[in-house]
Design a protein around this motif. Structure first.
Motif, PDB file in Angstrom:
ATOM      1  N   TYR A  15      -4.716  -1.294  10.731  1.00 49.32           N
ATOM      2  CA  TYR A  15      -5.710  -2.352  10.944  1.00 49.32           C
ATOM      3  C   TYR A  15      -7.065  -1.955  10.369  1.00 49.32           C
ATOM      4  N   ASP A  16      -7.512  -0.745  10.686  1.00 49.02           N
ATOM      5  CA  ASP A  16      -8.819  -0.297  10.192  1.00 49.02           C
ATOM      6  C   ASP A  16      -8.816  -0.057   8.694  1.00 49.02           C
ATOM      7  N   ALA A  33      -2.213 -10.781   5.482  1.00 51.29           N
ATOM      8  CA  ALA A  33      -2.965 -11.834   6.167  1.00 51.29           C
ATOM      9  C   ALA A  33      -2.081 -12.649   7.092  1.00 51.29           C
ATOM     10  N   LEU A  91      -1.271 -10.660  10.187  1.00 45.92           N
ATOM     11  CA  LEU A  91      -2.421 -10.606  11.090  1.00 45.92           C
ATOM     12  C   LEU A  91      -2.605 -11.944  11.818  1.00 45.92           C
ATOM     13  N   THR A 105     -10.581   6.373  13.039  1.00 42.27           N
ATOM     14  CA  THR A 105     -11.067   6.341  11.653  1.00 42.27           C
ATOM     15  C   THR A 105     -12.548   6.682  11.565  1.00 42.27           C
ATOM     16  N   ARG A 124      -7.218  -1.895   6.674  1.00 43.26           N
ATOM     17  CA  ARG A 124      -6.971  -3.216   6.076  1.00 43.26           C
ATOM     18  C   ARG A 124      -5.679  -3.235   5.278  1.00 43.26           C
ATOM     19  N   ALA A 125      -4.647  -2.619   5.873  1.00 43.33           N
ATOM     20  CA  ALA A 125      -3.339  -2.548   5.218  1.00 43.33           C
ATOM     21  C   ALA A 125      -2.354  -3.514   5.869  1.00 43.33           C
ATOM     22  N   PHE A 145      -0.293   3.186   3.843  1.00 45.16           N
ATOM     23  CA  PHE A 145      -1.665   2.708   3.696  1.00 45.16           C
ATOM     24  C   PHE A 145      -2.434   3.721   2.858  1.00 45.16           C
ATOM     25  N   THR A 197      -6.617   5.183   1.741  1.00 42.83           N
ATOM     26  CA  THR A 197      -8.073   5.180   1.839  1.00 42.83           C
ATOM     27  C   THR A 197      -8.615   5.539   0.460  1.00 42.83           C
TER      28      THR A 197
END
Length: 436
Positions: free
Chosen positions: A43-44, A50, A53, A210, A46-47, A91, A93
């Protein structure tokens, strides 16, 4: 008050960032928050798609999103509220990419945790602070927490991290974390586990997952910050070659010439065109006339990479054979190993099983059980059999000699699985200690 000594964290912080993807697993007892932690990371970062979610937000109906639903994908998992199978998620970063394995916490599914740990670079073992009596000294850790940490160590997972979760649910998080940290450090010292870090988190609220925790009782990194700095495992590329043959292919060049290409992933060492190699267990020798990788002809291939070898003469090689530097690998049909037993039928001396070593299947039997490891005291105890989820030291005898190595030296050459010949269940994981 911190879980890191300055040299430990500084050593990681000063390292050049390892940009290779980090494969890590989450483990721990039931309801420790593993799936929620992974959901928080996704979630943090952004993986999350849409539409996925949107579905979670609709289901929440204005309440906080249940992030554990991002990994508990099986219907039985959603119904029971537990993780049954290993769920893999991805995911990234700005620093690196991650592959996460969410391992089951229930004791019944420990075998799945072993599967997840086999190829992992790190293990994040969650500790639910609400399940511990932090007023008791010393704090007693849950058996499954100890078992998963021991299995991660036995399976040679390079970096083990303890994440103390649900600190938002206790009255004095600083004191509770300190008590849990001391118990984990004492357990790690006793078990000989080199801990990469002990971090406080709240997966539900997102504290120290995170972003760093803003608290006067902790000045270490956030969990993600630590994971970004951990090294990815790498088998040694120096020394002798060892390659398990996965399959043999014919590679036509349009002229009628179809050389046999021996494909496999190099366990350790490297191979160059022109090198002399030996095929095991047969022992025949030949030279590498040509070397392939990813569809191209190359000069050298190193450990961890897949290679296709074309030999300079016809040698009997098939799936399950091993290719090695001549006289570097020793074959043995009898060896001592640590056995993590995963079957409901107990392991007993004299019973026959199928062994898989690399890509070779052979019949074998347990000759003797030397001892069982007591996960509470970490001491060896006498045992005539090993029950499900127990760990012990055994002696195994195979019908054919195998090029086994100590698991401490190589995770490929030193690992085998045992399969029940009647039920076809994976019965145990063998980690070779020494060969006779």
């Amino acid at each position: 008050m911190t879980a890191f000594t300055t040299p430990e964290w500084q050593a990681l912080a000063d390292m050049d960032t390892d940009h290779r993807a980090l494969r890590f697993l989450t483990a721990g007892s039931v309801d420790d928050g593993k799936s929620t932690l992974i959901g928080r990371l996704l979630y943090d970062a952004r993986a999350i798609l849409a539409d996925q979610l949107d579905a979670l937000e609709k289901k929440a109906a204005g309440a906080p999103i249940d992030l554990s639903l991002l990994t508990d994908g099986l219907e039985a998992e959603r119904e029971q509220g537990i993780t049954i199978d290993v769920a893999y998620r991805y995911f990234a970063t700005r620093r690196r990419k991650f592959i996460i394995a969410d391992a089951p916490g229930h004791e019944q599914y420990t075998r799945n945790m072993v599967t997840a740990a086999a190829g992992s670079d790190a293990a994040v073992v969650l500790v639910d602070i609400t399940k511990l009596d932090t007023a008791q000294q010393p704090v007693a850790l849950l058996p499954q927490t100890r078992r998963h940490a021991l299995l991660a160590q036995l399976l040679r997972v390079p970096s083990i991290v303890f994440a103390v979760n649900k600190l938002d649910a206790v009255a004095d998080p600083g004191a509770a974390f300190a008590a849990a940290r001391d118990a984990l450090q004492a357990f790690a010292r006793q078990a000989g586990i080199a801990v990469a870090g002990i971090v406080p988190v709240s997966a539900l609220r997102g504290d120290n997952v995170t972003r760093r925790l803003d608290a006067d009782w902790y000045d270490g990194p956030a969990l993600l910050e630590l994971l970004e700095r951990l090294p990815a495992a790498r088998e040694r590329s120096d020394g002798a070659l060892l390659l398990p043959v996965q399959y043999v292919a014919r590679d036509g060049d349009g002229t009628g010439h179809q050389p046999r290409v021996l494909w496999g992933r190099i366990a350790h060492g490297q191979v160059r065109a022109g090198d002399e190699v030996q095929v095991l267990p047969g022992g025949e020798r030949a030279r590498v006339a040509e070397l392939r990788r990813a569809g191209e002809t190359v000069d050298v291939v190193e450990a961890g990479q897949s290679a296709g070898l074309v030999l300079d003469r016809q040698v009997d090689v098939s799936r399950g054979d091993w290719i090695a530097t001549p006289d570097s690998a020793r074959t043995s049909s009898r060896f001592s190993a640590t056995l993590a037993w995963l079957d409901t039928e107990p392991a007993q001396p004299g019973r026959r099983y199928w062994l898989r070593h690399g890509h070779r299947w052979v019949q074998a039997r347990i000759v003797q059980i030397d001892h069982r490891l007591d996960i509470h005291t970490l001491q060896p105890t006498d045992a005539q059999a090993l029950a499900v989820n127990e760990i012990g030291r055994v002696v195994v005898e195979a019908q054919q000699p195998l090029p086994v190595e100590a698991y401490a030296d190589n995770r490929v050459g030193g690992a085998l699985i045992m399969v029940d010949p009647v039920s076809n269940r994976t019965s145990g994981a063998l980690l070779v200690a020494s060969a006779d």
